[in-house]
Design a protein around this motif. Sequence first.
Motif, PDB file in Angstrom:
ATOM      1  N   LEU A 303     -10.240  17.305  73.680  1.00  0.00           N
ATOM      2  CA  LEU A 303     -10.733  15.985  73.291  1.00  0.00           C
ATOM      3  C   LEU A 303     -11.628  15.354  74.344  1.00  0.00           C
ATOM      4  CD1 LEU A 303     -10.765  13.537  71.405  1.00  0.00           C
ATOM      5  CD2 LEU A 303      -8.621  12.783  72.478  1.00  0.00           C
ATOM      6  N   GLN A 304     -11.179  15.309  75.602  1.00  0.00           N
ATOM      7  CA  GLN A 304     -11.943  14.617  76.641  1.00  0.00           C
ATOM      8  C   GLN A 304     -13.275  15.307  76.897  1.00  0.00           C
ATOM      9  OE1 GLN A 304     -11.128  11.635  77.758  1.00  0.00           O
ATOM     10  NE2 GLN A 304      -9.352  11.791  76.401  1.00  0.00           N
ATOM     11  N   LYS A 307     -15.600  14.378  74.014  1.00  0.00           N
ATOM     12  CA  LYS A 307     -16.108  13.013  74.187  1.00  0.00           C
ATOM     13  C   LYS A 307     -17.238  12.969  75.204  1.00  0.00           C
ATOM     14  CE  LYS A 307     -12.049  10.230  72.964  1.00  0.00           C
ATOM     15  NZ  LYS A 307     -11.032   9.268  73.482  1.00  0.00           N
ATOM     16  N   TYR A 308     -17.026  13.636  76.334  1.00  0.00           N
ATOM     17  CA  TYR A 308     -18.040  13.578  77.390  1.00  0.00           C
ATOM     18  C   TYR A 308     -19.323  14.281  76.960  1.00  0.00           C
ATOM     19  CZ  TYR A 308     -20.202  13.706  81.972  1.00  0.00           C
ATOM     20  OH  TYR A 308     -21.078  13.527  83.011  1.00  0.00           O
ATOM     21  N   LEU A 310     -20.488  14.590  73.986  1.00  0.00           N
ATOM     22  CA  LEU A 310     -21.179  13.744  73.013  1.00  0.00           C
ATOM     23  C   LEU A 310     -21.861  12.560  73.690  1.00  0.00           C
ATOM     24  CD1 LEU A 310     -18.640  13.761  70.053  1.00  0.00           C
ATOM     25  CD2 LEU A 310     -20.853  14.905  70.167  1.00  0.00           C
ATOM     26  N   GLU A 311     -21.284  12.096  74.805  1.00  0.00           N
ATOM     27  CA  GLU A 311     -21.929  11.024  75.559  1.00  0.00           C
ATOM     28  C   GLU A 311     -23.237  11.508  76.189  1.00  0.00           C
ATOM     29  OE1 GLU A 311     -19.182   9.651  78.466  1.00  0.00           O
ATOM     30  OE2 GLU A 311     -17.729   8.895  77.013  1.00  0.00           O
ATOM     31  N   LYS A 316     -23.868  17.643  67.947  1.00  0.00           N
ATOM     32  CA  LYS A 316     -22.762  17.961  67.050  1.00  0.00           C
ATOM     33  C   LYS A 316     -23.219  18.575  65.730  1.00  0.00           C
ATOM     34  CE  LYS A 316     -22.224  13.208  65.258  1.00  0.00           C
ATOM     35  NZ  LYS A 316     -21.247  12.106  65.129  1.00  0.00           N
ATOM     36  N   LEU A 338     -10.159  15.822  66.451  1.00  0.00           N
ATOM     37  CA  LEU A 338     -11.576  15.818  66.851  1.00  0.00           C
ATOM     38  C   LEU A 338     -12.519  15.487  65.695  1.00  0.00           C
ATOM     39  CD1 LEU A 338     -11.770  19.067  69.036  1.00  0.00           C
ATOM     40  CD2 LEU A 338     -11.382  16.723  69.801  1.00  0.00           C
ATOM     41  N   LEU A 341     -14.679  12.265  65.708  1.00  0.00           N
ATOM     42  CA  LEU A 341     -15.699  12.313  66.755  1.00  0.00           C
ATOM     43  C   LEU A 341     -16.867  13.203  66.350  1.00  0.00           C
ATOM     44  CD1 LEU A 341     -13.857  12.673  70.174  1.00  0.00           C
ATOM     45  CD2 LEU A 341     -15.495  10.908  69.551  1.00  0.00           C
TER      46      LEU A 341
END
Length: 463
Positions: A303-304, A307-308, A310-311, A316, A338, A341
């Motif tokens: 997950l983390q 997230k990073y 995608l930042e 995606k 997920l 996200l």
Amino acid sequence: MDRLVKPDLKEINLAFKKGQKCTTTFRLTNLMHTMAVAVSLTTTNPSVYSFNQVFSVIPPLSSSTYTLLISQPSDKPPLSSPPDIITVRSSMLPIGKAHQDYLRSLFSKPGPHVFRDATIPINLVGHQVVDFLISHHTQIPEIEFFLKKGISGCTGSQLTSLLKPAILYSNANFVTEILDAGADVNCKNSDKRSMITLAIRAGDLGILKVLIAAGCKIDNSVDRILHEAAATDRVEMMEFWCKRFGDIDVNSVDLDGRTPIHVTAVRGFVEVLRFCVSVGGKVDVLDCNGWSPLHYAAAEGHLQVVKYLLECSNVKYVLNNEGKTAFALAVDNGHLHLLDLLHLGSVLHRAARVDDIHGMKTCLAEGANVNGRDQNGWTPLHRAAFKGRIESVKLLLNNGAQVDVVDDAGYTPLHCAVEMGHVQVALALIAHGAKANVKSLKGVVPLNFGRFKNHPSVVHPVS
């Protein structure tokens, strides 16, 4: 006269071999010119060590050879601190010859006739001793002493073979001693990689520094230093390597086209990922199978890392060589946490826009964020209200949709419904507490009820 015989060495080095009766020889010389000498040999550990002859007679000015052996084969060396010793005792023998019983009786009684000629320490040496010390280094006191003695009985090739286990067991002192004794620092591992790669796999920065100081070289065609560090979550090693060698390419690829960021995405090491990006690592590189780091992170459920990534970049919707997005891989592997996200929020937006009630229920059941925003700040409720999808609006409201959420321009779902003339939607929103005038970042945005001001169900706001 303080002694009658003299050993040919000051200490005995006995090469230990697992499962074998290990032996070594030494000589004693009779110092008497005219008289034979009787000799007695004992050790401080008779349960381990024995001799081919305990009692013997040496003629004048002659020498005899003796064999020391480990009596019982063992899988581990019988180390002792302080070291076991051989005691050599002697006595003049005027008769020149004697039976064993007489010699045993001669030395059974202490007295001026018995001389203590020598004490000889027993050292266990050889590569099997050192190998044992490496693998048991946390359990053995005074290990440095045993190590130096053990190394003294090793050949150059044996020392080189010991370098690998010393690195794997993360003992920088052992590595230093083995290198100082003559091991080849540029020997290769079985996969043709250098000892530096092995040190990184072991995760020992101290050993890495020792190897570099000793002149260890790498082959960039096989030694993937940053890849190895990324695989073992060793940010400190990556930092050291990049500082020591400033021309390192953090976007270098292995034979599969993967960068260190691909590797850390597979493992889920977000701090390594952050470091790679901070020194110029690219998150949108595709490997030979068309997989981005996001594909790997999604497939593994990290997950983390997802997230990073995608930042850093919106990748995606990139398809790999099998035609799958990161979202599809997350679905395949059951990583439902997920989905919102990676894609599920987009699916919910689309379903709300086309009034796909079944699709919306599926998305919400799988964890889609009912208030998830798109690139314009619209929620699914904005989309349903704008399109006049009354059933979708009701479903969203009943599942926790925020009725007065504003988009990036300051508009609420009620604004969208009113502007498009969707009376029933506007009424449903008002029934759920939607306010006619909502203050956004741009101030109060007034509603225009002109399109359906005569509708009997409309309650006109007070201006």
